[in-house]
Design an enzyme around this catalytic site. Structure first.
Site, short mmCIF file in Angstrom:
data_model
loop_
_atom_site.label_atom_id
_atom_site.label_comp_id
_atom_site.label_asym_id
_atom_site.label_seq_id
_atom_site.Cartn_x
_atom_site.Cartn_y
_atom_site.Cartn_z
N ASP A 100 1.46 2.08 33.73
CA ASP A 100 1.75 1.06 32.43
C ASP A 100 2.77 0.33 33.21
O ASP A 100 3.23 0.73 34.16
CB ASP A 100 2.07 1.82 31.12
CG ASP A 100 2.43 0.81 30.10
OD1 ASP A 100 2.04 0.01 30.02
OD2 ASP A 100 3.48 1.27 29.55
N ASP B 136 5.48 -2.07 31.15
CA ASP B 136 6.47 -2.25 30.30
C ASP B 136 6.90 -0.72 30.04
O ASP B 136 6.32 0.11 29.25
CB ASP B 136 6.35 -3.06 29.03
CG ASP B 136 5.97 -4.63 29.42
OD1 ASP B 136 6.27 -4.92 30.60
OD2 ASP B 136 5.48 -5.19 28.36
MG LIG Z 1 4.56 0.67 28.06
#
Ligand SMILES: [Mg+2]
Ligand SMILES: [Zn+2]
Length: 198
Positions: free
Chosen positions: A24, A26
Site C-alpha cells: 500500500d 499511504d
Molecule cells: Mg494506507
C-alpha cells in the site's frame, strides 16, 4: 551442457520474476493524511521506508504499489498531479538505489461501487494475472484493514505495519487470519529477507 545451463538460467530468470512484494502507499511508504495527499509537498516519506524498498530490490524483489486514490474521483487532484507525486517518490527512491515497478490505483469513490477499490480485490487480481504469480507466496503490506481484506480475498500473505493507520487497525482487531505485524516497512523488509535466507 550449454543447453542445460541456459535452461537453468532461464528457469532462474523465471523464478526471479516471481519475487514480488505488494505495498500500500499511504501510511506505508509515505505519511498518511486524513485530508488526502494532494500535492508532491504533502508526500513525505516515512523514515526508513525508501531504504526498505531499495533493500528488497537489491535482494531481487520487485515492488508494486496498490493504492486507493479516491481523491481523483473526488476531484481533489488530477492525474497530472498524481503523476507529479509519484515522480517525487521515484526520484527519492532512485537516489537510494530502489525502484517501484508498477503502481496500480483505484480512482473511484465508494459510491461508484467499482471492483478495484480496496477492500475489493480487483487490482490484486489484475496483478496476479499481469505478473503470473502465485499470491500465496507473495507478501502484501498494508496499514488499513481494507488492504488486508483485499489481500486475503486474493490469497496473498498479509502483513500489517503500525505506521499510518496501522496501530488503529491493530487495536480495532478483526485482522485476517495469519496476518503478521511489524513496526514499519523497514522492520518488515529486514525480517522478510532474513527469513528468505534460511
Ligand atoms: Mg494506507
Ligand atoms: Zn475502483
Amino acid at each position: 551442457m550449454n543447453d542445460v545451463r541456459s535452461l537453468l538460467g532461464k528457469r532462474r530468470e523465471l523464478t526471479m520474476q516471481k519475487k514480488l512484494v505488494i505495498l500500500d502507499r499511504d501510511g506505508i511508504i509515505n505519511q498518511e493524511s486524513d485530508s488526502f495527499i494532494k500535492s508532491p509537498n504533502e508526500w513525505i516519506p516515512i523514515p526508513g521506508s525508501l531504504e526498505a524498498i531499495a533493500r528488497l530490490n537489491q535482494a531481487g524483489y520487485r515492488t508494486v504499489i496498490v493504492s486507493n486514490q479516491s481523491g481523483l474521483g473526488r476531484g481533489l487532484f488530477n492525474m497530472a498531479t498524481l503523476n507529479e507525486i509519484h515522480e517525487k517518490m521515484h526520484y527519492n527512491l532512485a537516489a537510494l538505489g530502489g525502484r517501484i515497478d508498477a503502481i496500480f490505483f483505484c480512482s473511484h469513490i465508494p459510491s461508484d461501487y467499482c471492483d478495484c477499490r480496496k477492500p475489493k480485490p480487483g487490482l490484486l487480481v489484475q496483478i496476479i494475472q499481469r505478473f503470473e504469480i502465485n499470491p500465496a507466496s507473495v507478501p502484501l503490506v498494508g496499514d488499513s484493514l481494507r488492504d488486508l481484506q483485499a489481500g486475503a480475498a486474493a490469497g496473498f500473505s498479509c502483513h500489517l505495519v503500525l505506521t499510518g493507520k496501522g496501530q488503529k487497525t491493530l487495536d480495532a482487531g478483526y485482522l485476517p487470519e495469519g496476518t503478521i505485524v511489524y513496526s514499519n516497512l523497514h522492520a518488515f523488509a529486514l525480517d522478510f529477507l532474513a527469513a528468505k535466507d534460511n
